[in-house]
Scaffold this motif. Structure first.
Motif, short mmCIF file in Angstrom:
data_model
loop_
_atom_site.label_atom_id
_atom_site.label_comp_id
_atom_site.label_asym_id
_atom_site.label_seq_id
_atom_site.Cartn_x
_atom_site.Cartn_y
_atom_site.Cartn_z
N LEU A 122 -10.17 10.26 58.25
CA LEU A 122 -11.16 9.21 58.05
C LEU A 122 -12.15 9.10 59.21
N SER A 123 -12.14 10.10 60.08
CA SER A 123 -12.95 10.02 61.30
C SER A 123 -14.45 9.98 61.01
N ARG A 124 -14.84 10.54 59.86
CA ARG A 124 -16.26 10.56 59.52
C ARG A 124 -16.63 9.51 58.48
N LEU A 125 -15.71 8.59 58.22
CA LEU A 125 -15.97 7.54 57.24
C LEU A 125 -17.10 6.65 57.73
N ASP A 126 -18.06 6.42 56.89
CA ASP A 126 -19.22 5.61 57.25
C ASP A 126 -18.78 4.21 57.63
N SER A 127 -19.04 3.83 58.87
CA SER A 127 -18.58 2.54 59.38
C SER A 127 -19.23 1.35 58.67
N ARG A 128 -20.37 1.57 58.04
CA ARG A 128 -21.06 0.47 57.35
C ARG A 128 -20.25 -0.07 56.19
N ILE A 129 -19.31 0.74 55.70
CA ILE A 129 -18.47 0.30 54.58
C ILE A 129 -17.65 -0.92 54.96
N ASN A 130 -17.30 -1.03 56.24
CA ASN A 130 -16.50 -2.17 56.69
C ASN A 130 -17.23 -3.49 56.53
N ASN A 131 -18.55 -3.44 56.42
CA ASN A 131 -19.35 -4.66 56.31
C ASN A 131 -19.82 -4.92 54.88
N GLY A 198 -7.26 7.69 38.44
CA GLY A 198 -6.84 7.42 39.81
C GLY A 198 -7.97 7.00 40.72
N LEU A 199 -9.16 6.86 40.16
CA LEU A 199 -10.30 6.42 40.97
C LEU A 199 -10.05 5.03 41.56
N GLY A 200 -9.36 4.19 40.80
CA GLY A 200 -9.05 2.86 41.30
C GLY A 200 -8.29 2.91 42.62
N THR A 201 -7.39 3.87 42.74
CA THR A 201 -6.62 4.03 43.98
C THR A 201 -7.54 4.35 45.15
N GLY A 202 -8.43 5.31 44.96
CA GLY A 202 -9.35 5.70 46.01
C GLY A 202 -10.27 4.57 46.43
N LEU A 203 -10.74 3.81 45.47
CA LEU A 203 -11.64 2.71 45.79
C LEU A 203 -10.93 1.63 46.61
N MET A 204 -9.69 1.35 46.24
CA MET A 204 -8.94 0.34 46.99
C MET A 204 -8.51 0.86 48.36
N ALA A 205 -8.10 2.12 48.41
CA ALA A 205 -7.56 2.68 49.65
C ALA A 205 -8.63 2.91 50.70
N PHE A 206 -9.76 3.49 50.30
CA PHE A 206 -10.74 3.92 51.28
C PHE A 206 -11.96 3.00 51.42
N LEU A 207 -12.21 2.21 50.39
CA LEU A 207 -13.38 1.32 50.43
C LEU A 207 -12.99 -0.15 50.44
N ASN A 208 -11.69 -0.42 50.45
CA ASN A 208 -11.20 -1.81 50.43
C ASN A 208 -11.79 -2.60 49.26
N ALA A 209 -11.94 -1.91 48.14
CA ALA A 209 -12.55 -2.54 46.97
C ALA A 209 -11.59 -3.50 46.28
N ASN A 210 -12.16 -4.48 45.61
CA ASN A 210 -11.39 -5.42 44.80
C ASN A 210 -11.59 -5.08 43.33
N LEU A 211 -10.50 -4.82 42.63
CA LEU A 211 -10.58 -4.52 41.20
C LEU A 211 -10.49 -5.83 40.42
N LYS A 212 -11.50 -6.08 39.60
CA LYS A 212 -11.53 -7.31 38.82
C LYS A 212 -11.89 -6.98 37.37
N LYS A 213 -11.47 -7.85 36.48
CA LYS A 213 -11.86 -7.68 35.08
C LYS A 213 -13.38 -7.80 34.97
#
Length: 321
Positions: A122-131, A198-213
């Motif tokens: 994750l060293s090259r993960l765009d830091s802007r995602i945290n915001n 399995g896209l839901g897994t990636g979104l939650m794991a790497f982007l801290n996404a919230n899955l909602k209806k």
């Protein structure tokens, strides 16, 4: 029939070779990305050659120029495939997440290689995602693995055999274990983790996404709850209202909010199926079919707008009394 001047040989040969390299060579992705400028130029040049050939007349099959044209077609197809997949590879890696094997090499595309996953860089993960707050509309509740997981449920729909489904489920399980070890997130059995393969897994794991209806997101972002404040009635609708409407479909979400304020809800539908009775205990006041007579499906679609207007007008006439 073999047609050297057509697509038969060149097209299928290119597809076969490309598929072979793509799914067997881990380094092929890097080569694809490296050759992007060259393949883009070749694609444009061979496409121009093609257009010129069609405008001036195709050569007779079997002569030297015909064979040359077939070769150019193969090059054109190969080059455009490389361009497409190179752009896709670039976009997939743009966030900076890299899956690597025990030798530190990036894994090839596809779930078939996930059993080789040893680390996630994750060293090259765009830091802007945290915001950034990321909300994902997801009406699929399948977990990543298990009998209701992505592989078991969606694999057979895509042609996977029972053996392939078992392999993919095991690979996704390994993928989830590595995520838990690296990120400390236990996602494998969360509802929606198996969405879109399995896209839901990636979104939650790497982007801290919230899955909602989906309906919950629409209600939230449109300010629906504030908009119906003071309303006398709420009209909603769907193409088909049935027992599944109870499980998070849009009319159900609308009725749930309206029920909080004791506002009557009238739902319109092109088709009303069995199993709608429980909806009356969840905020639905009335469910109205809009069809006139017994039209064909094609005619029902064509007259949907006028039928809805007619049904709504008649309901309003009753409410006005």
């Amino acid at each position: 029939m073999v047609n050297l001047g057509g697509w038969d040989i060149s097209f299928y040969l290119v597809i076969f070779l490309y598929g072979y390299f793509l799914f067997t060579k881990a380094s092929f992705k890097c080569m694809v990305q490296r050759l992007l400028p060259i393949t883009l130029a070749l694609s444009i040049l061979t496409t121009v050659f093609f257009v010129y050939g069609f405008m001036t007349g195709m050569p007779a099959a079997g002569n030297g120029l015909s064979i040359l044209l077939a070769a150019v077609k193969a090059l054109n197809c190969w080059s455009w495939l490389l361009v497409i997949f190179a752009f896709a590879y670039k976009k997939l890696q743009a966030l900076g997440v890299s899956f690597k094997d025990q030798d530190g090499q990036e894994l090839p595309f596809g779930g078939g290689a996930l059993n080789q996953l040893a680390s996630i860089d994750l060293s090259r993960l765009d830091s802007r995602i945290n915001n950034v707050k990321i909300d994902v509309a997801c009406d699929v509740t399948n977990p990543l693995i298990g009998v209701n997981g992505a592989s078991a449920v969606f694999g057979p729909q895509k042609g996977s055999t029972p053996e392939v489904v078992k392999l993919l489920d095991e690979n996704l399980g390994h993928y989830a274990e590595v995520i838990k070890r690296v990120l400390g997130k236990d996602i494998a059995h969360i509802e929606g983790a198996g969405a879109a393969g399995g896209l839901g897994t990636g979104l939650m794991a790497f982007l801290n996404a919230n899955l909602k209806k989906g309906v919950d997101l629409v209600i939230e972002y449109t300010g629906f709850e504030d908009r119906i404040n003071g309303a006398d009635y709420v009209f909603t609708g769907e193409g088909s209202i049935d027992g599944q409407t109870l499980f998070g479909m849009t009319p159900f979400g609308v009725a749930s909010i309206a029920e909080k304020y004791s506002i009557p809800v009238i739902a319109f539908a092109g088709r009303i199926c069995n199993g709608v009775e429980p909806l009356y205990d969840h905020g639905f006041t009335s469910i109205v079919g809009i069809l006139k007579g017994c039209p064909s499906l094609e005619d029902a679609f064509k007259s949907g707008e006028t039928n809805l207007a007619f049904a709504a007008e008649n309901i309003c006439r009753v409410l006005k009394m």
